[in-house]
Scaffold this motif. Structure first.
Motif, PDB file in Angstrom:
ATOM      1  N   ILE A  84       4.650 -11.880  -5.985  1.00  0.00           N
ATOM      2  CA  ILE A  84       5.194 -11.257  -6.143  1.00  0.00           C
ATOM      3  C   ILE A  84       5.575  -9.470  -6.005  1.00  0.00           C
ATOM      4  CG2 ILE A  84       6.941 -11.638  -6.981  1.00  0.00           C
ATOM      5  CD1 ILE A  84       6.943 -14.301  -7.757  1.00  0.00           C
ATOM      6  N   LEU A  85       5.811  -9.726  -5.852  1.00  0.00           N
ATOM      7  CA  LEU A  85       5.742  -8.173  -5.703  1.00  0.00           C
ATOM      8  C   LEU A  85       6.915  -8.001  -5.429  1.00  0.00           C
ATOM      9  CD1 LEU A  85       3.751  -6.806  -2.261  1.00  0.00           C
ATOM     10  CD2 LEU A  85       2.814  -6.849  -5.020  1.00  0.00           C
ATOM     11  N   GLN A  86       7.548  -5.999  -6.506  1.00  0.00           N
ATOM     12  CA  GLN A  86       8.421  -5.555  -7.394  1.00  0.00           C
ATOM     13  C   GLN A  86       8.384  -4.061  -7.022  1.00  0.00           C
ATOM     14  OE1 GLN A  86       8.545  -7.331 -11.511  1.00  0.00           O
ATOM     15  NE2 GLN A  86       9.921  -9.104 -10.840  1.00  0.00           N
ATOM     16  N   SER A  87       9.585  -3.220  -6.807  1.00  0.00           N
ATOM     17  CA  SER A  87       9.371  -1.895  -7.194  1.00  0.00           C
ATOM     18  C   SER A  87       9.967  -2.126  -8.562  1.00  0.00           C
ATOM     19  CB  SER A  87      10.732  -1.385  -6.743  1.00  0.00           C
ATOM     20  OG  SER A  87      12.016  -1.969  -7.135  1.00  0.00           O
ATOM     21  N   GLN A  88       9.245  -0.680  -9.268  1.00  0.00           N
ATOM     22  CA  GLN A  88       9.392  -0.087 -10.471  1.00  0.00           C
ATOM     23  C   GLN A  88      10.642   0.009 -10.750  1.00  0.00           C
ATOM     24  OE1 GLN A  88       6.126   3.432 -10.403  1.00  0.00           O
ATOM     25  NE2 GLN A  88       4.703   1.640 -10.288  1.00  0.00           N
ATOM     26  N   ASP A  89      11.612  -0.252  -9.936  1.00  0.00           N
ATOM     27  CA  ASP A  89      13.125   0.578 -10.537  1.00  0.00           C
ATOM     28  C   ASP A  89      13.009  -0.739 -11.844  1.00  0.00           C
ATOM     29  OD1 ASP A  89      15.581   1.434 -10.080  1.00  0.00           O
ATOM     30  OD2 ASP A  89      15.685  -0.983 -10.841  1.00  0.00           O
ATOM     31  N   GLU A  90      13.808   0.057 -12.613  1.00  0.00           N
ATOM     32  CA  GLU A  90      13.970  -1.414 -14.074  1.00  0.00           C
ATOM     33  C   GLU A  90      14.611  -2.259 -14.121  1.00  0.00           C
ATOM     34  OE1 GLU A  90      15.287  -0.619 -19.108  1.00  0.00           O
ATOM     35  OE2 GLU A  90      15.284   0.807 -17.507  1.00  0.00           O
ATOM     36  N   GLY A  91      16.331  -1.779 -13.031  1.00  0.00           N
ATOM     37  CA  GLY A  91      17.220  -2.903 -12.824  1.00  0.00           C
ATOM     38  C   GLY A  91      16.698  -4.560 -12.257  1.00  0.00           C
ATOM     39  N   ASN A  92      15.294  -4.019 -11.080  1.00  0.00           N
ATOM     40  CA  ASN A  92      15.269  -4.726 -10.080  1.00  0.00           C
ATOM     41  C   ASN A  92      14.211  -5.886 -10.762  1.00  0.00           C
ATOM     42  OD1 ASN A  92      14.118  -6.453  -8.384  1.00  0.00           O
ATOM     43  ND2 ASN A  92      12.834  -5.003  -7.315  1.00  0.00           N
ATOM     44  N   GLN A  99      -0.314 -14.914 -12.622  1.00  0.00           N
ATOM     45  CA  GLN A  99       0.198 -13.892 -13.186  1.00  0.00           C
ATOM     46  C   GLN A  99       0.098 -13.065 -12.592  1.00  0.00           C
ATOM     47  OE1 GLN A  99      -1.363 -13.191 -17.203  1.00  0.00           O
ATOM     48  NE2 GLN A  99       0.036 -14.691 -18.191  1.00  0.00           N
ATOM     49  N   HIS A 100       0.492 -12.839 -10.761  1.00  0.00           N
ATOM     50  CA  HIS A 100       0.538 -12.843  -9.811  1.00  0.00           C
ATOM     51  C   HIS A 100       1.378 -11.398  -9.432  1.00  0.00           C
ATOM     52  CE1 HIS A 100      -3.516 -12.900 -10.061  1.00  0.00           C
ATOM     53  NE2 HIS A 100      -3.780 -14.259  -9.200  1.00  0.00           N
ATOM     54  N   ILE A 101       1.952 -10.527 -10.715  1.00  0.00           N
ATOM     55  CA  ILE A 101       4.061  -9.760 -10.437  1.00  0.00           C
ATOM     56  C   ILE A 101       3.169  -8.887 -10.227  1.00  0.00           C
ATOM     57  CG2 ILE A 101       5.840 -10.146 -10.939  1.00  0.00           C
ATOM     58  CD1 ILE A 101       6.259 -12.689 -11.358  1.00  0.00           C
ATOM     59  N   TYR A 102       3.400  -8.149  -9.564  1.00  0.00           N
ATOM     60  CA  TYR A 102       2.808  -6.631  -9.552  1.00  0.00           C
ATOM     61  C   TYR A 102       4.047  -5.840  -9.424  1.00  0.00           C
ATOM     62  CZ  TYR A 102      -1.110  -8.291  -9.269  1.00  0.00           C
ATOM     63  OH  TYR A 102      -2.462  -9.573  -9.265  1.00  0.00           O
ATOM     64  N   GLN A 103       3.929  -4.530  -9.353  1.00  0.00           N
ATOM     65  CA  GLN A 103       5.809  -3.849  -9.354  1.00  0.00           C
ATOM     66  C   GLN A 103       5.072  -2.260  -8.928  1.00  0.00           C
ATOM     67  OE1 GLN A 103       5.151  -4.969 -13.006  1.00  0.00           O
ATOM     68  NE2 GLN A 103       6.397  -5.759 -12.268  1.00  0.00           N
ATOM     69  N   LEU A 104       5.476  -1.550  -7.610  1.00  0.00           N
ATOM     70  CA  LEU A 104       5.189  -0.955  -6.926  1.00  0.00           C
ATOM     71  C   LEU A 104       6.227  -0.210  -7.122  1.00  0.00           C
ATOM     72  CD1 LEU A 104       3.612  -3.468  -3.945  1.00  0.00           C
ATOM     73  CD2 LEU A 104       1.867  -2.043  -5.666  1.00  0.00           C
ATOM     74  N   ASP A 105       5.778   1.131  -6.378  1.00  0.00           N
ATOM     75  CA  ASP A 105       6.354   2.751  -6.167  1.00  0.00           C
ATOM     76  C   ASP A 105       7.242   2.597  -5.133  1.00  0.00           C
ATOM     77  OD1 ASP A 105       7.456   5.355  -6.152  1.00  0.00           O
ATOM     78  OD2 ASP A 105       5.736   6.022  -6.866  1.00  0.00           O
ATOM     79  N   ALA A 106       8.623   2.346  -5.290  1.00  0.00           N
ATOM     80  CA  ALA A 106       9.128   2.229  -4.035  1.00  0.00           C
ATOM     81  C   ALA A 106       9.374   3.401  -3.291  1.00  0.00           C
ATOM     82  CB  ALA A 106      11.073   2.359  -4.368  1.00  0.00           C
ATOM     83  N   ASP A 107       9.290   4.360  -3.559  1.00  0.00           N
ATOM     84  CA  ASP A 107       9.336   6.145  -3.050  1.00  0.00           C
ATOM     85  C   ASP A 107       8.672   6.183  -2.397  1.00  0.00           C
ATOM     86  OD1 ASP A 107      11.595   6.736  -4.427  1.00  0.00           O
ATOM     87  OD2 ASP A 107      10.351   8.380  -5.388  1.00  0.00           O
ATOM     88  N   LEU A 108       7.228   4.874  -2.184  1.00  0.00           N
ATOM     89  CA  LEU A 108       6.332   5.077  -1.699  1.00  0.00           C
ATOM     90  C   LEU A 108       6.181   4.091  -0.838  1.00  0.00           C
ATOM     91  CD1 LEU A 108       3.199   5.364  -4.311  1.00  0.00           C
ATOM     92  CD2 LEU A 108       3.954   7.298  -2.992  1.00  0.00           C
ATOM     93  N   LEU A 109       6.308   3.178  -0.847  1.00  0.00           N
ATOM     94  CA  LEU A 109       6.447   2.001   0.039  1.00  0.00           C
ATOM     95  C   LEU A 109       8.386   1.757   0.659  1.00  0.00           C
ATOM     96  CD1 LEU A 109       5.818  -0.871  -2.247  1.00  0.00           C
ATOM     97  CD2 LEU A 109       4.774  -0.656  -0.026  1.00  0.00           C
ATOM     98  N   HIS A 110       9.016   2.585   0.458  1.00  0.00           N
ATOM     99  CA  HIS A 110      10.280   2.833   1.257  1.00  0.00           C
ATOM    100  C   HIS A 110      10.400   4.370   2.520  1.00  0.00           C
ATOM    101  CE1 HIS A 110      11.841  -0.155  -1.709  1.00  0.00           C
ATOM    102  NE2 HIS A 110      11.047  -0.988  -1.141  1.00  0.00           N
ATOM    103  N   ARG A 111       9.637   5.130   2.066  1.00  0.00           N
ATOM    104  CA  ARG A 111      10.065   6.250   2.457  1.00  0.00           C
ATOM    105  C   ARG A 111       9.394   6.624   3.958  1.00  0.00           C
ATOM    106  NH1 ARG A 111      11.321  10.450  -2.251  1.00  0.00           N
ATOM    107  NH2 ARG A 111      13.091   9.621  -3.412  1.00  0.00           N
ATOM    108  N   ALA A 112       9.856   6.468   5.111  1.00  0.00           N
ATOM    109  CA  ALA A 112       8.968   7.020   6.316  1.00  0.00           C
ATOM    110  C   ALA A 112       8.606   8.342   6.035  1.00  0.00           C
ATOM    111  CB  ALA A 112       9.417   6.844   7.515  1.00  0.00           C
TER     112      ALA A 112
END
Length: 270
Positions: A212-220, A238-251
């Motif tokens: 499961i992958l999530q953005s690092q946004d606290e609300g999410n 325990q394979h739940i990881y938080q990633l930087d949304a700015d790196l993933l969502h910005r083209a």
């Protein structure tokens, strides 16, 4: 105000401008990142909320955000180029800017490779062709290297939590799906009816994702307590990881860092 207009996904050569753009309004965070990457950041006179990279971008004047563009501020700034975001800015705002005669370029990459194309197009519009060409080449080279490094890895079932309330994910046609494909992940909702579907917790349980992958946004992150769903392999192991949304969502060129981070997360669960 220059009379020539650059519209849609079509690119018109720099010759249509009186001279390379030197007063630019960039109406998206990714466009700001692109312009800085090619050496044209100092020409940006205004942008929108959330344009925060690089650090210098945080001090640029704001003329709008998701709620819309403050047209009157744009008029006062009198830019010689406005980089709009076709799928992020309100269409009525784009139409209004067009009617006022401002030169527009639509930056809205629909694929990872398209980032390189737009870097070079912006380079031509701003007089930074050589820098843009090098940045585009480096970006494509890195992308190809990551593709090759992950091509032979075993697919692994992944659920990408785009948002928690309501619970939303990504599917075929989305930007994130392209990144998951590079990393040879198996998105459990890849075949959903739209690119950003809303799903239920029960549906995730039935899909049995290994990651499961999530953005690092606290609300999410705090929106769902996955620990209560031990029947899901990703939770149990325990394979739940938080990633930087700015790196993933910005083209933008930094998307490569997002691709690498997602691939590394999947590797941890393989």
């Amino acid at each position: 105000m220059n009379k020539w207009i650059l519209l849609g996904l079509l690119f018109c050569p720099t010759a249509l401008l009186a001279q390379p753009a030197s007063r630019i309004i960039a109406l998206s965070p990714h466009a700001v990142e692109m312009l800085y990457a090619i050496g044209a950041g100092e020409s940006i006179v205004a942008t929108t909320d959330h344009a925060d990279y690089p650090e210098e971008a945080q001090f640029i004047e704001r003329v709008g955000g998701y709620y819309g563009i403050q047209i009157e501020k744009v008029v006062v700034l009198n830019p010689d180029l406005i980089v709009v975001w076709g799928s992020g800015n309100k269409q009525e705002d784009i139409d209004r800017l067009k009617s006022l005669g401002f030169p527009l370029f639509n930056s809205d990459p629909n694929s990872l490779e398209a980032v390189a194309d737009e870097l070079q197009q912006l380079g031509a519009l701003t007089g930074h062709e050589l820098k843009a060409k090098q940045v585009a080449f480096d970006y494509l080279t890195s992308l190809q290297q990551v593709r090759q490094a992950n091509a032979s890895k075993a697919p692994i079932k992944v659920f990408y939590q785009l948002w928690s309330t309501p619970l939303m994910t990504v599917a075929q046609g989305s930007w994130i799906q392209q990144i998951i494909d590079v990393c040879h992940g198996d998105n459990v909702f890849n075949d959903a009816e739209n690119a950003y579907p809303q799903v239920s917790l029960e549906a995730v349980l039935l899909k049995q994702p290994m990651v499961i992958l999530q953005s690092q946004d606290e609300g999410n992150i705090k929106g769902i307590d996955w620990s209560t769903w031990q029947e899901i392999p990703a939770v149990k192991q325990q394979h739940i990881y938080q990633l930087d949304a700015d790196l993933l969502h910005r083209a933008a060129p930094r998307a490569i860092l997002g691709v690498e981070a997602l691939c590394q997360a999947l590797d941890k669960a393989r």
